[in-house]
Design an enzyme around this catalytic site. Structure first.
Site, PDB file in Angstrom:
ATOM      1  N   ASP A 263      -3.242  -1.633  -2.631  1.00  9.86           N
ATOM      2  CA  ASP A 263      -3.891  -0.488  -3.268  1.00  9.86           C
ATOM      3  C   ASP A 263      -3.184  -0.141  -4.574  1.00  9.86           C
ATOM      4  O   ASP A 263      -3.420   0.903  -5.165  1.00  9.86           O
ATOM      5  CB  ASP A 263      -3.947   0.721  -2.313  1.00  9.86           C
ATOM      6  CG  ASP A 263      -2.574   1.302  -1.980  1.00  9.86           C
ATOM      7  OD1 ASP A 263      -1.565   0.870  -2.566  1.00  9.86           O
ATOM      8  OD2 ASP A 263      -2.512   2.214  -1.122  1.00  9.86           O
TER       9      ASP A 263
ATOM     10  N   ALA B 153       0.850  -1.200   0.000  1.00  7.69           N
ATOM     11  CA  ALA B 153       0.000   0.000   0.000  1.00  7.69           C
ATOM     12  C   ALA B 153       0.877   1.238   0.000  1.00  7.69           C
ATOM     13  O   ALA B 153       1.764   1.379   0.842  1.00  7.69           O
ATOM     14  CB  ALA B 153      -0.921   0.005   1.211  1.00  7.69           C
ATOM     15  N   HIS B 154       0.638   2.084  -0.965  1.00  8.22           N
ATOM     16  CA  HIS B 154       1.418   3.324  -1.048  1.00  8.22           C
ATOM     17  C   HIS B 154       0.656   4.464  -1.719  1.00  8.22           C
ATOM     18  O   HIS B 154       1.239   5.498  -2.035  1.00  8.22           O
ATOM     19  CB  HIS B 154       2.713   3.072  -1.831  1.00  8.22           C
ATOM     20  CG  HIS B 154       2.477   2.767  -3.281  1.00  8.22           C
ATOM     21  ND1 HIS B 154       2.189   1.512  -3.738  1.00  8.22           N
ATOM     22  CD2 HIS B 154       2.445   3.579  -4.366  1.00  8.22           C
ATOM     23  CE1 HIS B 154       2.015   1.544  -5.045  1.00  8.22           C
ATOM     24  NE2 HIS B 154       2.156   2.793  -5.456  1.00  8.22           N
ATOM     25  N   ARG B 155      -0.663   4.277  -1.988  1.00 11.22           N
ATOM     26  CA  ARG B 155      -1.419   5.349  -2.656  1.00 11.22           C
ATOM     27  C   ARG B 155      -1.403   6.604  -1.798  1.00 11.22           C
ATOM     28  O   ARG B 155      -1.575   6.520  -0.567  1.00 11.22           O
ATOM     29  CB  ARG B 155      -2.888   4.953  -2.877  1.00 11.22           C
ATOM     30  CG  ARG B 155      -3.148   3.923  -3.943  1.00 11.22           C
ATOM     31  CD  ARG B 155      -3.508   4.545  -5.286  1.00 11.22           C
ATOM     32  NE  ARG B 155      -2.320   4.886  -6.038  1.00 11.22           N
ATOM     33  CZ  ARG B 155      -1.543   4.006  -6.670  1.00 11.22           C
ATOM     34  NH1 ARG B 155      -1.838   2.730  -6.673  1.00 11.22           N
ATOM     35  NH2 ARG B 155      -0.488   4.417  -7.315  1.00 11.22           N
TER      36      ARG B 155
END
Ligand code: UD1
Ligand code: UDP
Length: 358
Positions: A282, A205-207
């Protein structure tokens, strides 16, 4: 012979362009690669060139990190300089990053032809910088290489000429097919992390929307801990530098049961993903990649630009609410994983090259 300029800058672009570059080499085409330097850590950049057998790019523009305006502006100015010198007939960009849009804009303003690989994806969420980049890039491109019939429909609806649009499949499928066997053979990641096949969840997850706001990142980390407490399987999370930076800034602790590790190279990641019981992510690319690998996916966002994965049954959109995530995990774990792959058969890169050279 037409001269081709390939512009890339992030790890996802390197992976998804890799088979196109491999083919340019093999066919001895007149081409060059511009790396904008948007990603620059060894494990976000160079490791992918090594893993994927790619030659060093002819240019590295070292733009580094910054605000959207800074990064986009720097790329635009530096790419333009190279394009004026190299005078390619056509440039290729991929996806939806600042590199993609700024590279395409520099070329379009110089009256060069622009080919957009992975055109026509839409989340219809303009809070995502990626949505802005992909819409604008599609509208200044001469070739739109759509991965699916649905993505073709999306751009036709926006008034783009039919004769610019080609449905080729997604180049991530090419990359998976080309590298999976090698990854299985070469990578020792399961042994190194002491994991058993099919007995762990993989997380990424890095959005911007999930990690740049303290409340959202807190929620994300706390939901991961809840997942661990409920399902009691090891959870492995290779952490993107954006997320790492924010965790430190917001003073957030590692959730219990979740192993935070450094970002992995492609062969290690592919092996880890291929053997996971489930993927929670994500990332745009990982939704498509998990679908190709037949690994169930739960997407930690409110929307997706790859609704085809949901339609075929490989992915569920769950956001960050615990109940919805549990429900999605339960449903995905019951599946047979026999969905069809909507993103093609692994021949996208070859088709793209044939079309631009025709
Ligand atoms: C970018 C793309 C995103 C894509 C992702 C792939 C845009 C708008 N976003 O997001 O669509 O999913 O790449 O991974 O283009 N950083 C480092 N070292 C690096 C790279 C980044 O420390 O090698 C840190 C910096 O603090 C930087 C932050 O990560 O500010 C974000 O990097 P950036 O390239 O701006 O965006 P990504 O989140 O990587
Ligand atoms: N990936 C990788 N190592 C990691 C995390 C991801 O090699 O630690 C690969 C993954 O296999 C996929 C791509 O990076 O092909 C996805 O990139 P990312 O999630 O950074 O970007 P997005 O797809 O969201 O644009």
């Amino acid at each position: 012979m037409k001269k081709i300029g390939i512009i890339l800058g992030t790890r996802a672009e390197i992976i998804k362009m890799s088979v196109i570059i491999n083919l340019c080499e093999k066919k001895n085409l007149n081409y060059f690669v511009i790396h904008t330097g948007q990603h620059y850590f060894y494990n976000m950049d160079k490791i992918f060139f090594e893993n994927l057998g790619l030659p060093d790019p002819e240019y590295n523009l070292d733009v580094g990190s910054g605000t959207h305006g800074q990064q986009t502006g720097r790329i635009l100015e530096r790419v333009e300089k190279v394009l004026i010198k190299e005078k390619p007939d056509v440039i290729l960009v991929l996806g939806d990053t600042n590199t993609t849009f700024a590279g395409a804009l520099a070329a379009a303003k110089l009256d060069m032809q622009v080919g957009h690989v992975e055109a026509g994806l839409r989340s219809y969420d303009r809070n995502m910088p990626e949505e802005i980049n992909r819409v604008l890039t599609d509208h200044i491109s001469d070739y739109l290489f759509c991965p699916t019939e649905l993505s073709k429909e999306m751009v036709l609806r926006e008034g783009i000429d039919l004769d610019k649009i080609y449905v080729t499949g997604n180049t991530i499928v090419d990359a998976v097919i080309r590298n999976k066997k090698l990854a299985m053979k070469k990578s020792k990641i399961l042994k190194n992390l002491d994991l058993d096949k099919g007995k762990y969840f993989l997380v990424t997850a890095h959005r911007q929307g999930n990690v740049d706001f303290k409340e959202n990142l807190k929620k994300l980390l706390s939901v991961l801990e809840k997942i661990y407490r409920k399902y009691k399987v090891p959870m492995v999370y290779p952490v993107h530098p954006r997320t790492k930076k924010r965790m430190k800034e917001f003073n957030l602790k590692t959730p219990k049961g979740v192993r935070l590790i450094e970002p992995l190279g492609y062969l290690d990641f592919l092996k880890l993903e291929s053997n996971a019981k489930l993927v929670l992510t994500d990332s745009g690319g990982i939704q498509q990649e998990a679908c190709t690998l037949k690994i169930p996916c739960v997407t930690l966002r409110e929307n997706t630009e790859s609704p085809e994965t949901v339609e075929v049954g490989s992915n569920m959109i769950a956001g960050l609410e615990t109940d919805k995530i549990f429900k999605s995990i339960n449903q995905m774990l019951e599946k047979n994983n026999d969905w069809r792959n909507p993103s093609g058969d692994g021949n996208a890169s070859n088709q793209i090259i044939e079309i631009i050279l025709a």
